[in-house]
Write a protein that holds these residues in place. Structure first.
Motif, PDB file in Angstrom:
ATOM      1  N   ALA A 123      31.340  47.556  29.536  1.00  0.00           N
ATOM      2  CA  ALA A 123      31.571  46.116  29.396  1.00  0.00           C
ATOM      3  C   ALA A 123      30.769  45.328  30.436  1.00  0.00           C
ATOM      4  CB  ALA A 123      33.057  45.800  29.510  1.00  0.00           C
ATOM      5  N   ASN A 124      30.232  46.010  31.429  1.00  0.00           N
ATOM      6  CA  ASN A 124      29.332  45.368  32.391  1.00  0.00           C
ATOM      7  C   ASN A 124      27.875  45.468  31.945  1.00  0.00           C
ATOM      8  OD1 ASN A 124      31.043  44.218  34.286  1.00  0.00           O
ATOM      9  ND2 ASN A 124      31.317  46.146  35.359  1.00  0.00           N
ATOM     10  N   ARG A 125      27.675  45.866  30.695  1.00  0.00           N
ATOM     11  CA  ARG A 125      26.361  45.884  30.056  1.00  0.00           C
ATOM     12  C   ARG A 125      25.406  46.937  30.622  1.00  0.00           C
ATOM     13  NH1 ARG A 125      28.252  40.641  30.499  1.00  0.00           N
ATOM     14  NH2 ARG A 125      27.270  40.431  32.498  1.00  0.00           N
ATOM     15  N   ASN A 126      25.953  48.064  31.044  1.00  0.00           N
ATOM     16  CA  ASN A 126      25.139  49.193  31.468  1.00  0.00           C
ATOM     17  C   ASN A 126      25.085  50.200  30.329  1.00  0.00           C
ATOM     18  OD1 ASN A 126      24.618  48.341  34.178  1.00  0.00           O
ATOM     19  ND2 ASN A 126      26.729  48.846  34.656  1.00  0.00           N
ATOM     20  N   ILE A 127      23.883  50.462  29.830  1.00  0.00           N
ATOM     21  CA  ILE A 127      23.723  51.401  28.726  1.00  0.00           C
ATOM     22  C   ILE A 127      23.950  52.821  29.241  1.00  0.00           C
ATOM     23  CG2 ILE A 127      22.095  52.332  27.027  1.00  0.00           C
ATOM     24  CD1 ILE A 127      20.788  49.495  27.050  1.00  0.00           C
ATOM     25  N   GLN A 161      39.835  35.896  43.736  1.00  0.00           N
ATOM     26  CA  GLN A 161      38.521  36.507  43.936  1.00  0.00           C
ATOM     27  C   GLN A 161      38.631  38.031  43.990  1.00  0.00           C
ATOM     28  OE1 GLN A 161      37.300  34.433  47.516  1.00  0.00           O
ATOM     29  NE2 GLN A 161      35.906  33.117  46.357  1.00  0.00           N
ATOM     30  N   LYS A 162      39.668  38.513  44.661  1.00  0.00           N
ATOM     31  CA  LYS A 162      39.873  39.965  44.755  1.00  0.00           C
ATOM     32  C   LYS A 162      40.145  40.552  43.364  1.00  0.00           C
ATOM     33  CE  LYS A 162      42.423  43.558  47.066  1.00  0.00           C
ATOM     34  NZ  LYS A 162      43.666  44.010  47.574  1.00  0.00           N
ATOM     35  N   LYS A 163      40.965  39.853  42.573  1.00  0.00           N
ATOM     36  CA  LYS A 163      41.265  40.337  41.223  1.00  0.00           C
ATOM     37  C   LYS A 163      40.018  40.348  40.350  1.00  0.00           C
ATOM     38  CE  LYS A 163      46.163  39.221  40.911  1.00  0.00           C
ATOM     39  NZ  LYS A 163      47.187  38.474  40.171  1.00  0.00           N
ATOM     40  N   VAL A 164      39.155  39.339  40.509  1.00  0.00           N
ATOM     41  CA  VAL A 164      37.908  39.297  39.745  1.00  0.00           C
ATOM     42  C   VAL A 164      37.039  40.498  40.108  1.00  0.00           C
ATOM     43  CG1 VAL A 164      35.720  38.045  39.475  1.00  0.00           C
ATOM     44  CG2 VAL A 164      37.890  36.814  39.304  1.00  0.00           C
ATOM     45  N   GLU A 165      36.927  40.798  41.401  1.00  0.00           N
ATOM     46  CA  GLU A 165      36.125  41.950  41.837  1.00  0.00           C
ATOM     47  C   GLU A 165      36.707  43.264  41.299  1.00  0.00           C
ATOM     48  OE1 GLU A 165      33.113  41.897  43.238  1.00  0.00           O
ATOM     49  OE2 GLU A 165      33.309  39.736  42.984  1.00  0.00           O
ATOM     50  N   GLU A 166      38.032  43.383  41.318  1.00  0.00           N
ATOM     51  CA  GLU A 166      38.664  44.588  40.772  1.00  0.00           C
ATOM     52  C   GLU A 166      38.412  44.704  39.267  1.00  0.00           C
ATOM     53  OE1 GLU A 166      42.736  43.997  41.930  1.00  0.00           O
ATOM     54  OE2 GLU A 166      42.397  44.718  43.981  1.00  0.00           O
ATOM     55  N   THR A 167      38.444  43.577  38.595  1.00  0.00           N
ATOM     56  CA  THR A 167      38.194  43.579  37.147  1.00  0.00           C
ATOM     57  C   THR A 167      36.751  43.987  36.860  1.00  0.00           C
ATOM     58  OG1 THR A 167      39.880  41.901  36.781  1.00  0.00           O
ATOM     59  CG2 THR A 167      38.228  42.168  35.044  1.00  0.00           C
ATOM     60  N   LYS A 168      35.812  43.502  37.654  1.00  0.00           N
ATOM     61  CA  LYS A 168      34.411  43.898  37.480  1.00  0.00           C
ATOM     62  C   LYS A 168      34.260  45.416  37.611  1.00  0.00           C
ATOM     63  CE  LYS A 168      32.136  39.657  39.038  1.00  0.00           C
ATOM     64  NZ  LYS A 168      31.303  39.061  40.102  1.00  0.00           N
ATOM     65  N   ASP A 171      33.416  48.609  34.449  1.00  0.00           N
ATOM     66  CA  ASP A 171      32.461  49.726  34.445  1.00  0.00           C
ATOM     67  C   ASP A 171      33.024  50.942  33.725  1.00  0.00           C
ATOM     68  OD1 ASP A 171      30.135  48.762  35.655  1.00  0.00           O
ATOM     69  OD2 ASP A 171      30.901  49.123  37.674  1.00  0.00           O
ATOM     70  N   THR A 172      34.336  50.972  33.544  1.00  0.00           N
ATOM     71  CA  THR A 172      34.972  52.121  32.881  1.00  0.00           C
ATOM     72  C   THR A 172      35.356  51.812  31.431  1.00  0.00           C
ATOM     73  OG1 THR A 172      37.216  51.534  33.579  1.00  0.00           O
ATOM     74  CG2 THR A 172      35.914  52.885  35.108  1.00  0.00           C
ATOM     75  N   VAL A 173      35.074  50.595  30.982  1.00  0.00           N
ATOM     76  CA  VAL A 173      35.365  50.210  29.600  1.00  0.00           C
ATOM     77  C   VAL A 173      34.100  50.447  28.780  1.00  0.00           C
ATOM     78  CG1 VAL A 173      35.967  48.311  28.062  1.00  0.00           C
ATOM     79  CG2 VAL A 173      37.071  48.492  30.297  1.00  0.00           C
ATOM     80  N   TYR A 174      34.171  51.415  27.862  1.00  0.00           N
ATOM     81  CA  TYR A 174      33.009  51.768  27.055  1.00  0.00           C
ATOM     82  C   TYR A 174      33.099  51.141  25.665  1.00  0.00           C
ATOM     83  CZ  TYR A 174      31.526  55.089  30.582  1.00  0.00           C
ATOM     84  OH  TYR A 174      31.082  55.646  31.741  1.00  0.00           O
ATOM     85  N   LEU A 175      31.962  50.625  25.212  1.00  0.00           N
ATOM     86  CA  LEU A 175      31.858  50.016  23.892  1.00  0.00           C
ATOM     87  C   LEU A 175      30.772  50.744  23.110  1.00  0.00           C
ATOM     88  CD1 LEU A 175      31.805  46.372  25.224  1.00  0.00           C
ATOM     89  CD2 LEU A 175      33.749  47.506  24.172  1.00  0.00           C
TER      90      LEU A 175
END
Length: 104
Positions: A46-50, A16-23, A27-31
């Motif tokens: 990658a968290n779908r924030n424009i 669960q901690k690793k999932v939260e860290e990945t989330k 936020d820093t992975v840009y597409l």
């Protein structure tokens, strides 16, 4: 038996901690996604924030065309981000889950 259960619970907490860290990292992975002709460009996480939308001046002359471009390009961008997001979170969750007989 309880030792095994405690060990499994600890592995679940770590996962669960690793999932939260990945989330947070996503936020820093840009597409980037562009329309086929490059007149509209979208950048999102990658968290779908424009984060950014670039529109060529010629698209500003036709509202209906611009709306079509936005719908098509944003949907492609969101799908791309969703694919990355789900792959990353799935890999982290699967990696950290304990081996439970009958479920693996």
């Amino acid at each position: 038996m309880f030792g095994d259960m405690m060990g499994m619970m600890e592995k679940v907490k770590v996962a669960q901690k690793k999932v939260e860290e990945t989330k947070k990292r996503l936020d820093t992975v840009y597409l980037n996604q562009a329309s086929n002709d490059g007149l509209l460009k979208v950048e999102l996480t990658a968290n779908r924030n424009i984060k950014k939308i670039e529109i060529a001046d010629e698209l500003l002359e036709d509202k209906e065309q611009l709306e079509d471009y936005l719908i098509l390009t944003l949907n492609k961008a969101i799908q791309k981000a969703t694919d990355v997001n789900e792959a990353e979170l799935s890999a982290v969750a699967k990696e950290g889950m304990p081996k439970i007989p009958g479920l693996t």
